[in-house]
Every structure is written in structure tokens, then in C-alpha cells.
Design a protein around this motif. Structure first.
Motif, PDB file in Angstrom:
ATOM      1  N   VAL A   1       0.851  -1.199   0.000  1.00 21.69           N
ATOM      2  CA  VAL A   1       0.000   0.000   0.000  1.00 21.69           C
ATOM      3  C   VAL A   1       0.879   1.239   0.000  1.00 21.69           C
ATOM      4  O   VAL A   1       2.063   1.187   0.369  1.00 21.69           O
ATOM      5  CB  VAL A   1      -0.937   0.017   1.230  1.00 21.69           C
ATOM      6  N   PRO A   2       0.343   2.388  -0.410  1.00 28.16           N
ATOM      7  CA  PRO A   2       1.144   3.618  -0.409  1.00 28.16           C
ATOM      8  C   PRO A   2       1.584   3.989   1.004  1.00 28.16           C
ATOM      9  O   PRO A   2       0.917   3.683   1.994  1.00 28.16           O
ATOM     10  CB  PRO A   2       0.168   4.674  -0.953  1.00 28.16           C
ATOM     11  N   MET A   3       2.728   4.671   1.067  1.00 24.10           N
ATOM     12  CA  MET A   3       3.232   5.175   2.346  1.00 24.10           C
ATOM     13  C   MET A   3       3.759   6.595   2.172  1.00 24.10           C
ATOM     14  O   MET A   3       4.178   7.001   1.085  1.00 24.10           O
ATOM     15  CB  MET A   3       4.355   4.283   2.892  1.00 24.10           C
ATOM     16  N   LEU A   4       3.730   7.331   3.274  1.00 21.43           N
ATOM     17  CA  LEU A   4       4.368   8.637   3.377  1.00 21.43           C
ATOM     18  C   LEU A   4       5.612   8.470   4.245  1.00 21.43           C
ATOM     19  O   LEU A   4       5.532   7.920   5.353  1.00 21.43           O
ATOM     20  CB  LEU A   4       3.415   9.648   4.018  1.00 21.43           C
ATOM     21  N   PHE A   5       6.755   8.934   3.736  1.00 18.83           N
ATOM     22  CA  PHE A   5       8.019   8.837   4.463  1.00 18.83           C
ATOM     23  C   PHE A   5       8.499  10.250   4.811  1.00 18.83           C
ATOM     24  O   PHE A   5       8.675  11.090   3.918  1.00 18.83           O
ATOM     25  CB  PHE A   5       9.080   8.129   3.631  1.00 18.83           C
ATOM     26  N   ILE A   6       8.716  10.495   6.082  1.00 20.11           N
ATOM     27  CA  ILE A   6       9.217  11.786   6.562  1.00 20.11           C
ATOM     28  C   ILE A   6      10.515  11.534   7.305  1.00 20.11           C
ATOM     29  O   ILE A   6      10.600  10.614   8.137  1.00 20.11           O
ATOM     30  CB  ILE A   6       8.182  12.461   7.486  1.00 20.11           C
ATOM     31  N   ARG A   7      11.529  12.323   6.990  1.00 16.29           N
ATOM     32  CA  ARG A   7      12.795  12.166   7.711  1.00 16.29           C
ATOM     33  C   ARG A   7      13.414  13.518   8.029  1.00 16.29           C
ATOM     34  O   ARG A   7      13.055  14.541   7.438  1.00 16.29           O
ATOM     35  CB  ARG A   7      13.782  11.316   6.905  1.00 16.29           C
ATOM     36  N   ALA A   8      14.345  13.496   8.972  1.00 12.26           N
ATOM     37  CA  ALA A   8      15.130  14.685   9.313  1.00 12.26           C
ATOM     38  C   ALA A   8      16.369  14.733   8.425  1.00 12.26           C
ATOM     39  O   ALA A   8      16.734  13.742   7.775  1.00 12.26           O
ATOM     40  CB  ALA A   8      15.536  14.636  10.779  1.00 12.26           C
ATOM     41  N   GLY A   9      17.020  15.879   8.423  1.00  8.46           N
ATOM     42  CA  GLY A   9      18.236  16.034   7.632  1.00  8.46           C
ATOM     43  C   GLY A   9      19.339  15.089   8.044  1.00  8.46           C
ATOM     44  O   GLY A   9      20.180  14.705   7.226  1.00  8.46           O
ATOM     45  N   THR A  10      19.323  14.670   9.322  1.00 11.49           N
ATOM     46  CA  THR A  10      20.360  13.763   9.818  1.00 11.49           C
ATOM     47  C   THR A  10      20.008  12.292   9.623  1.00 11.49           C
ATOM     48  O   THR A  10      20.813  11.417   9.929  1.00 11.49           O
ATOM     49  CB  THR A  10      20.599  14.007  11.320  1.00 11.49           C
ATOM     50  N   ASP A  11      18.808  12.013   9.127  1.00 15.29           N
ATOM     51  CA  ASP A  11      18.409  10.623   8.901  1.00 15.29           C
ATOM     52  C   ASP A  11      18.945  10.130   7.548  1.00 15.29           C
ATOM     53  O   ASP A  11      19.222  10.933   6.656  1.00 15.29           O
ATOM     54  CB  ASP A  11      16.877  10.507   8.907  1.00 15.29           C
ATOM     55  N   PRO A  12      19.068   8.811   7.369  1.00 15.60           N
ATOM     56  CA  PRO A  12      19.560   8.274   6.090  1.00 15.60           C
ATOM     57  C   PRO A  12      18.643   8.656   4.923  1.00 15.60           C
ATOM     58  O   PRO A  12      17.432   8.835   5.089  1.00 15.60           O
ATOM     59  CB  PRO A  12      19.556   6.756   6.321  1.00 15.60           C
ATOM     60  N   SER A  13      19.238   8.726   3.758  1.00 17.55           N
ATOM     61  CA  SER A  13      18.500   9.030   2.535  1.00 17.55           C
ATOM     62  C   SER A  13      17.430   7.966   2.273  1.00 17.55           C
ATOM     63  O   SER A  13      17.574   6.806   2.663  1.00 17.55           O
ATOM     64  CB  SER A  13      19.464   9.080   1.351  1.00 17.55           C
ATOM     65  N   LEU A  14      16.363   8.392   1.602  1.00 16.50           N
ATOM     66  CA  LEU A  14      15.299   7.472   1.222  1.00 16.50           C
ATOM     67  C   LEU A  14      15.415   7.025  -0.243  1.00 16.50           C
ATOM     68  O   LEU A  14      14.511   6.373  -0.775  1.00 16.50           O
ATOM     69  CB  LEU A  14      13.936   8.137   1.444  1.00 16.50           C
ATOM     70  N   ASP A  15      16.533   7.337  -0.894  1.00 18.89           N
ATOM     71  CA  ASP A  15      16.672   7.088  -2.341  1.00 18.89           C
ATOM     72  C   ASP A  15      16.480   5.622  -2.708  1.00 18.89           C
ATOM     73  O   ASP A  15      15.823   5.298  -3.708  1.00 18.89           O
ATOM     74  CB  ASP A  15      18.041   7.568  -2.836  1.00 18.89           C
ATOM     75  N   ASN A  16      17.059   4.711  -1.917  1.00 21.48           N
ATOM     76  CA  ASN A  16      16.946   3.290  -2.269  1.00 21.48           C
ATOM     77  C   ASN A  16      15.514   2.788  -2.106  1.00 21.48           C
ATOM     78  O   ASN A  16      15.044   1.946  -2.885  1.00 21.48           O
ATOM     79  CB  ASN A  16      17.914   2.430  -1.450  1.00 21.48           C
ATOM     80  N   ILE A  17      14.798   3.343  -1.121  1.00 22.09           N
ATOM     81  CA  ILE A  17      13.388   2.990  -0.929  1.00 22.09           C
ATOM     82  C   ILE A  17      12.565   3.523  -2.099  1.00 22.09           C
ATOM     83  O   ILE A  17      11.718   2.817  -2.686  1.00 22.09           O
ATOM     84  CB  ILE A  17      12.862   3.572   0.404  1.00 22.09           C
TER      85      ILE A  17
END
Length: 481
Positions: free
Chosen positions: A381-397
Motif C-alpha cells: 500500500v502507499p506510504m508517506l516517508f518523513i525524515r530529518a536532515g540527519t536521517d539516512p537518505s530514502l533514495d533506495n526505498i
């Protein structure tokens, strides 16, 4: 000795139709002050004309940009004349005046003699004329004679500050810990200070005393920011029938059927169940979006490692079944850090998940920890991903999810200037940038959920029409036979 005052001075004027004077400080001369908040200060036994106490009012008003009023309860008369009924009436007079000025959130700060009166006014004891206190919070600073009976009838969260030689808070804490808002009450002890160190007894020639006063002001601003933000209805803690699992449960619409029969299950971060900031998130989401929000206690006061995925999965199924029994038809997940990964896992059908098709219509990961490609591969199902600047990149996801049929419905948001944990346990409500980011997150969540719920509604509507048409066709065809 008073510190050199670099803050705008207040003015003395009367309020109401009687003889009550107030020392009145407006924190922001150019605009309406912060969040329409005003604080009424109840002074200590030294009374109205004390430079240090007025300095406290001026500094709080200026630094926090709020309105601060200090009434003259004693009126140059013996202290004994300031009976509780008269103090109560004075507070109501000032409260009415502030409402007429457009202030909607009015709280109390009391020193010593005033600390006890602030506590009394935040409750509904027999000696108080109101059934529900008109004040959203109280702050007691080296309060005198704080007692269990007044704690028993307290109705709103309070911050308690004392010096090392003031009486312990233990008896008060034991009572307030049992209240619904108990987790929002806060306590701070300045062991190296003596009674009166913030107000009349402050010694500004003592660097340690000055440092302690600076810290008190910071503590007040942080506490008020959290408490102002948390003027949403509280949730309740209860267990799910037939289970040892407890949940923090917030109904967003006064107990009525909530928005589109939507409910969200929140998976907390590594700090666990009893975190004020995380509960505040649940309350705000429930209230502003008018949905049901439940946060299960996955850890159960046990080591985090005990919350294995099979147990978390079972807990989610337990809560899902409970919510369906309450007529919620669209149930989603929101996870922070530790919970962000579990929300993602639960929205898929990996080998370590017992369901073939996830029972959840969406998931939201907020600074999720350990997000990975294998779980992205089996997301359903669709998801919303929110991260901080210090969190790992979401590029691979993102690369994986872009290939899925629902990939265009997945969304991603990065708050570059924020640090991990900025929405939940690590939120800093004394930092305006953090507060603004949290506001934006809530706006983003509501917009995303509205879209996804709407899409789901259209799909359900289309399915219903198809089924209804097919049933009608079968009925007509049967009649012709």
C-alpha cells in the motif's frame, strides 16, 4: 539585588470596577502576543512592589512574547486580608479582563504564597466557585504549603519548581501520577538554591543564582510551549478486551463517529509508551483531523528486545480487530523511529508477516530507523516517508517503490534543518524552528491522509457500484428464466 533591567517595563493600572491594580506587561508591542497566551502572576509574601518579581514578569513577557499581569492581591493591607474567596474573585476579574482583550489561553504562575494559590485555582476544591478551572495550566515556583488535598482536585497539568531547602514534591507527585494528565506535570529541583531564589529573594550578584534564574526561564518557556500546544482533549489508557495489551486511545470528535471512519495506530519510538511528546502527537492528530488514534504499549515496561516482530504483529492484529469492532473501516499506521520500520513491515507481506494482504490502508514512517529494500519490495500500500536532515537518505526505498502500481501515491518529505526524533520524543517545543516543523508535519499528514482516504473511498465506491450492478443483472436474468 535586582539585575539591570533591559526588558520593556510594564504599567500599573486598575481592572474591573473595583480597587484591583495590576502590573501589566505586553511582550510584543507590534503584534498580538504569542498564541493569544497570557499568564497571571501571583506574587510571594513580599507583595506587589518588589523589583525582582516585576523583573520576572518583564523578562517572561519579553522573551516568550506573551501578556503577563500581576494583580495586587494584598492592596497594601495585611496579608491575612487576602482570603481565598477574595483571591479567587481577583483571579476571575483578571481572567474576564484578559478574555475581553482577546486572550484565549490563560495560565497562572505563583511564587511561595502565590504557588499554593495557583495550585488551588487550577482545581475544583470545595472552596473554589468554578466547577472547571478557567486556567489551562499552573506553575508553582518555590510554592509554600503545597498539599495532597489540593493535588487531589487538580484539573490541569502543572510545573512545580523548588529550591533545595523547600519541601519534597513526593506526596504531590504520587497523587498527580494517577491523573489522566499526570504525564504532562513536570518537576524541577534546584538543589543548590534556597527558597525565594527566583523572585523576591533573588541575588543577581551571585552568578550561580543568575544561572539558576536563566534556567528557570528556559524551563518555563519549554513547558509552556508544550502545554500551549497540548490543549487538545486527552486520551485514555485502557486495555483491549481479552488482552494484556494497553493502548493510549484518543477520540478526535467528542466521541462521535470520526472522520470517514478512519483510525490510525501509532507505533512509538524507542522511548516507549509514557512520553508526553508522543502522546501529544496522538492528541493533536485526533483532534485536528477528527479521527480515532490508538497507540499500543508494545514494550509493556519490558526490554525493547522483548518486542519481537511476531509479538508486534499480534498486537497490531489485536488492535485492528478491536477498531473494526468499533466500526472503523479504514485503519492505517504511523511509526516513529523504531515504529517507522514496523509500520513499513506491517504494510507489506514479507515472510515474517502472517497475513497475505495487509489489513492496513496506508503507513506513515516519521524518522523511521532501519528502513530497507527487502521490506520495500513487499510493500502493498502507499506510504508517506518523513525524515530529518540527519536521517539516512530514502533514495533506495524510492527507487523500489517507484516501480510499484501505487508508487505515484507514495510521498517523501525531508526536513533538512531538523535532527532525528524532532516530531516525537526528541521534539523541542522551546525551539521555534522545531515547532514550525511539527506544525508542517501535521499539515502534511492531514493532506496525505485526505488524499489516500479519498482514493480509497473512490475505489470502494466503484467496487460497490460494480457489485450492485452485477447483482441487479443476475436478478433480472433470473426473472427471465
Amino acid at each position: 539585588t535586582a539585575q539591570n533591567n533591559t526588558y520593556p517595563l510594564g504599567t500599573v493600572h486598575s481592572v474591573g470596577s473595583g480597587d484591583l491594580n495590576v502590573y501589566d506587561v505586553v511582550g510584543d508591542s507590534e503584534t498580538k502576543t504569542k498564541n493569544n497566551v497570557a499568564m497571571i502572576v501571583l506574587y510571594d509574601i513580599r507583595g506587589f512592589n518588589v523589583t525582582n518579581t516585576r523583573l520576572f514578569c518583564e523578562r517572561l513577557a519579553y522573551e516568550y512574547k506573551i501578556r503577563v499581569l500581576m494583580p495586587d492581591f494584598f492592596r497594601d493591607q495585611p496579608t491575612a486580608n487576602a482570603t481565598w474567596p477574595r483571591v479567587e474573585q481577583d483571579l476571575l476579574t483578571v481572567n474576564t479582563y484578559l478574555h475581553s482583550e482577546g486572550y484565549t489561553k490563560i495560565g497562572l504562575i505563583g511564587f511561595c504564597w502565590g504557588g499554593l494559590r495557583a495550585m488551588k485555582a487550577c482545581g475544583n476544591g470545595n472552596n473554589v466557585s468554578w466547577t472547571n478551572t478557567p486556567f489551562f495550566t499552573g506553575i508553582s515556583i518555590h510554592g509554600s504549603q503545597l498539599n495532597v488535598p489540593d493535588a487531589d482536585v487538580l484539573q490541569v497539568p502543572m510545573l512545580f519548581i523548588r529550591a533545595g531547602n523547600d519541601p519534597s514534591f513526593d506526596s504531590i507527585t504520587a497523587v498527580l501520577d494517577q491523573k489522566l494528565f499526570g504525564s504532562r506535570c513536570e518537576y524541577k529541583v534546584y538543589q543548590n538554591m534556597t527558597h525565594g531564589f527566583v523572585s523576591a529573594g533573588a541575588n543577581y550578584s551571585n552568578p550561580a543564582n543568575v544561572a539558576a534564574i536563566d534556567d528557570v526561564h528556559q524551563t518555563l518557556r519549554t513547558y509552556l510551549s508544550k502545554t500551549v500546544a497540548s490543549t487538545y482533549p486527552f486520551g485514555t489508557v485502557h486495555s483491549i478486551a481479552g488482552s494484556e495489551l494497553k493502548v493510549y486511545d484518543v477520540v478526535g470528535n467528542n466521541g462521535a463517529t470520526t472522520n470517514n471512519n478512519v483510525a490510525m495506530i501509532v507505533l512509538y519510538d524507542i522511548r516507549g509508551f509514557n512520553v508526553t511528546n508522543t502522546r501529544l502527537f496522538c492528541e493533536r492528530l485526533a483532534y485536528e483531523y477528527k479521527i480515532r488514534v490508538l497507540m499500543p504499549d508494545f514494550f509493556r515496561d519490558q526490554p525493547t528486545a522483548n518486542a519481537t516482530w511476531p509479538r508486534v504483529e499480534q498486537d497490531l492484529l489485536t488492535v485492528n480487530t478491536y477498531l473494526q469492532s468499533q466500526k472503523y473501516t479504514k485503519i492505517g499506521l504511523i511509526g516513529f523511529c523504531w515504529g517507522g520500520l514496523r509500520a513499513m513491515k506491517a504494510c507489506g507481506n514479507g515472510n515474517n508477516v502472517s497475513w497475505t494482504n495487509t489489513p492496513f490502508f496506508t503507513g506513515i514512517s516519521i524518522h523511521g530507523s532501519g528502513l530497507n529494500v527487502p521490506d520495500a519490495d513487499v510493500l502493498q500500500v502507499p506510504m508517506l516517508f518523513i525524515r530529518a536532515g540527519t536521517d539516512p537518505s530514502l533514495d533506495n526505498i524510492t527507487a523500489v517503490l517507484d516501480q510499484k502500481s501505487f508508487g505515484s501515491k507514495c510521498e517523501y518529505k525531508v526536513y533538512e534543518d531538523m535532527a532525528h526524533g524532532f516530531v516525537s520524543a526528541g521534539a523541542n517545543y522551546s525551539n521555534p524552528a522545531n515547532v514550525a516543523a511539527i506544525d508542517d508535519v501535521h499539515g502534511k499528514l492531514r493532506a496525505y491522509l485526505t488524499k489516500i482516504v479519498g482514493n480509497g473511498s473512490e475505489n470502494m465506491k466503484a467496487s460497490f457500484i460494480t457489485i450492485a450492478f452485477f447483482a441487479f443483472f443476475v436478478k433480472i436474468f433470473s426473472a427471465l428464466l
